[in-house]
Design a protein around this motif. Structure first.
Motif, mmCIF file in Angstrom:
data_model
loop_
_atom_site.group_PDB
_atom_site.id
_atom_site.type_symbol
_atom_site.label_atom_id
_atom_site.label_comp_id
_atom_site.label_asym_id
_atom_site.label_seq_id
_atom_site.Cartn_x
_atom_site.Cartn_y
_atom_site.Cartn_z
ATOM 1 N N GLN A 182 26.465 -53.550 -33.551
ATOM 2 C CA GLN A 182 26.276 -52.938 -34.862
ATOM 3 C C GLN A 182 27.557 -52.233 -35.281
ATOM 4 O O GLN A 182 28.272 -51.684 -34.449
ATOM 5 N N ALA A 205 28.952 -49.238 -38.258
ATOM 6 C CA ALA A 205 28.340 -48.071 -38.895
ATOM 7 C C ALA A 205 28.862 -47.887 -40.309
ATOM 8 O O ALA A 205 30.064 -48.019 -40.569
ATOM 9 N N TRP A 212 29.775 -39.681 -41.551
ATOM 10 C CA TRP A 212 29.463 -39.724 -40.106
ATOM 11 C C TRP A 212 30.630 -40.299 -39.309
ATOM 12 O O TRP A 212 30.996 -39.752 -38.275
ATOM 13 N N THR A 222 19.022 -48.393 -47.798
ATOM 14 C CA THR A 222 19.480 -47.121 -47.246
ATOM 15 C C THR A 222 18.536 -45.953 -47.521
ATOM 16 O O THR A 222 18.636 -44.930 -46.851
ATOM 17 N N TYR A 266 23.961 -52.758 -39.586
ATOM 18 C CA TYR A 266 24.625 -51.463 -39.782
ATOM 19 C C TYR A 266 23.780 -50.264 -39.390
ATOM 20 O O TYR A 266 22.664 -50.085 -39.905
ATOM 21 N N VAL A 267 24.347 -49.410 -38.558
ATOM 22 C CA VAL A 267 23.762 -48.093 -38.375
ATOM 23 C C VAL A 267 23.889 -47.334 -39.700
ATOM 24 O O VAL A 267 24.917 -47.442 -40.366
ATOM 25 N N TRP A 268 22.857 -46.622 -40.054
ATOM 26 C CA TRP A 268 22.686 -45.962 -41.350
ATOM 27 C C TRP A 268 22.351 -46.983 -42.437
ATOM 28 O O TRP A 268 22.381 -46.667 -43.620
ATOM 29 N N ASP A 285 16.091 -46.677 -42.462
ATOM 30 C CA ASP A 285 14.982 -46.419 -41.539
ATOM 31 C C ASP A 285 13.729 -47.075 -42.113
ATOM 32 O O ASP A 285 13.489 -47.006 -43.322
ATOM 33 N N ARG A 321 18.664 -48.547 -38.781
ATOM 34 C CA ARG A 321 18.608 -47.321 -37.992
ATOM 35 C C ARG A 321 17.237 -47.237 -37.314
ATOM 36 O O ARG A 321 16.856 -48.152 -36.601
ATOM 37 N N GLN A 322 16.468 -46.138 -37.567
ATOM 38 C CA GLN A 322 15.237 -45.955 -36.804
ATOM 39 C C GLN A 322 14.103 -46.826 -37.338
ATOM 40 O O GLN A 322 13.885 -46.930 -38.534
ATOM 41 N N HIS A 355 17.682 -53.461 -29.808
ATOM 42 C CA HIS A 355 17.913 -52.383 -30.771
ATOM 43 C C HIS A 355 17.785 -51.016 -30.101
ATOM 44 O O HIS A 355 16.828 -50.746 -29.390
ATOM 45 N N TRP A 400 17.834 -47.884 -31.720
ATOM 46 C CA TRP A 400 17.223 -46.805 -32.511
ATOM 47 C C TRP A 400 15.747 -47.109 -32.753
ATOM 48 O O TRP A 400 15.374 -47.606 -33.801
#
Ligand SMILES: *[C@@H]1O[C@H](CO)[C@@H](O)[C@H](O)[C@H]1NC(C)=O
Length: 381
Positions: free
Chosen positions: A94, A96, A102, A122, A170-172, A175, A197-198, A231, A233
């Motif tokens: 991944q 970010a 961040w 997002t 991508y992280v972020w 969710d 993400r989560q 994954h 998260w």
């Protein structure tokens, strides 16, 4: 002729009454027991993504039925920016997004990279109080955007829905389900897959009473923070006053935070099935109180990450499990393990927190694999 006409009217009547009768299956067990969502409000069937957003966010009690996929991809445009590569630029890693600076603030040593992502992913759709969001059969899905239950919302049921494809590279990137400052939320038979993400995140404010049951957390992804298709998260349970029941969930192919528990969070994890994890399942920080019983852990490298800063009772054996009786009204059930790491801590001081609460029932772990794999996720009501 007359005969066939009356048959036709009978069929029309039958269809109409079936459509009107769609309602929640079962009832929440555990901490969110008693949640009613939109109650007996007449079901509405959104047709467009705008209608869905409007029904979820307005101030009417509603039963909102999803009979198809609502695809938000592209609906808010795309962004091309500079992000970072904290885990390297390998094809399975991944990257970010520099959300809230961040990358700049926390990953200053990471190489800069170009990122291009879908804006809709997002930020999730706001869900207001007294809503039931219900998928029909196996067709209810939301693609490219998650759900947010925040800012005082309460009494919400999400059942039989799939939430997928939130910028998974991508992280972020998004969710799937966010809770922060809410109460009485039941997430049931929900599938989440290919999330940035989560999969589920409970933020730092109080989330009070929450039940997550029969969900399928599918961590298989082409991009991962551990660069291995698993994954990282998964489920993040933070909060200042949170009580979470996790029952009957299938947590598959993750590599971390599945769940992470901290803040002031009481977690009852019962009869879940963890399968195939390349890193850790539990991460228990300060203020996490975890009772794990009647679960099955199969091929879980680290069932719990060291160190454990919170409290954990793993229901280790029949004699230790009698300690549950005073507070849960029954003995606890041992967990089952196959090719998994150690999970053995008997901090029974946390059990008193269950006194007087709605506590989910537990069965012996022996039936968990077959029942969870048959029942968990969207389309398996
Ligand atoms: C049961 O677990 C407790 C707590 O870990 C331990 O002290 C005790 O020795 C165990 N009893 C048996 C019979 O294994």
């Amino acid at each position: 002729m007359k005969y066939s006409t009356s048959l036709l009217s009978a069929a029309v009547v039958a269809f109409a009454s079936t459509a009107a009768a769609i309602s929640v299956s079962g009832a929440a067990e555990g901490f969110a027991q008693g949640v009613t969502g939109g109650g007996d409000a007449t079901a509405v069937y959104p047709d467009t993504i705008d209608e869905l957003v409007s029904y979820l966010g307005d101030s009417e009690p509603r039963v909102i039925v999803l009979s198809k996929t609502f695809d938000f991809t592209g609906s808010e445009g795309t962004s091309s920016e500079t992000g970072c590569a904290p885990w390297g630029t390998g094809s399975g890693c991944q990257l970010a997004i520099n959300a809230n600076d961040w990358c700049t603030n926390y990953e200053a040593d990471a190489p800069s990279v170009s990122v291009e992502y879908d804006n809709a992913g997002t930020l999730g759709i706001t869900v207001a109080s007294d809503k039931t969001l219900l998928g029909e059969g196996s067709s209810g899905a939301i693609k490219g955007k998650g759900l947010r239950i925040v800012s005082g919302a309460s009494n919400i049921i999400i059942q039989n829905v799939a939430i997928t494809d939130l910028n998974p590279q991508y992280v972020w990137g998004g969710d799937a389900i966010t809770l922060n400052e809410c109460d009485m939320v039941w997430i049931d038979h929900v599938t989440t897959a290919r999330i940035g993400r989560q999969h589920i995140v409970l933020g730092t404010q109080a989330d009070n009473r929450v039940t997550i049951s029969n969900c399928y957390i599918d961590g298989e992804s082409d991009w991962s923070a551990t660069c291995d298709g698993y994954h990282y998260w998964g489920i993040y349970l933070d909060g200042s006053n949170d009580m979470v029941t996790m029952k009957g969930n299938y947590i598959f192919h993750t590599s971390g935070r599945s769940p992470k528990v901290q803040g002031n969070t009481l977690l009852h994890a019962v009869n879940n099935y963890w399968y195939d994890n390349s890193g850790h399942a539990f991460e228990i920080g300060s203020g996490g109180y975890v009772l794990a019983e009647g679960n099955v852990f199969q091929n879980i490298a680290a069932v719990v990450e060291s160190p454990i800063d919170g409290a954990l009772f793993t229901a280790p054996n029949d004699s230790a499990n009698q300690a549950c009786s005073s507070y849960l009204g029954r003995a606890c059930e041992v967990n089952g393990f196959g090719s998994s790491g150690e999970f053995n801590q008997a901090d029974d001081s946390l059990l008193s927190k269950f006194e007087g609460k709605n506590v989910a029932a537990a069965t012996a772990y022996g039936d968990v694999v077959s029942s969870v794999t048959a029942n968990a996720g969207q389309g398996h009501l």
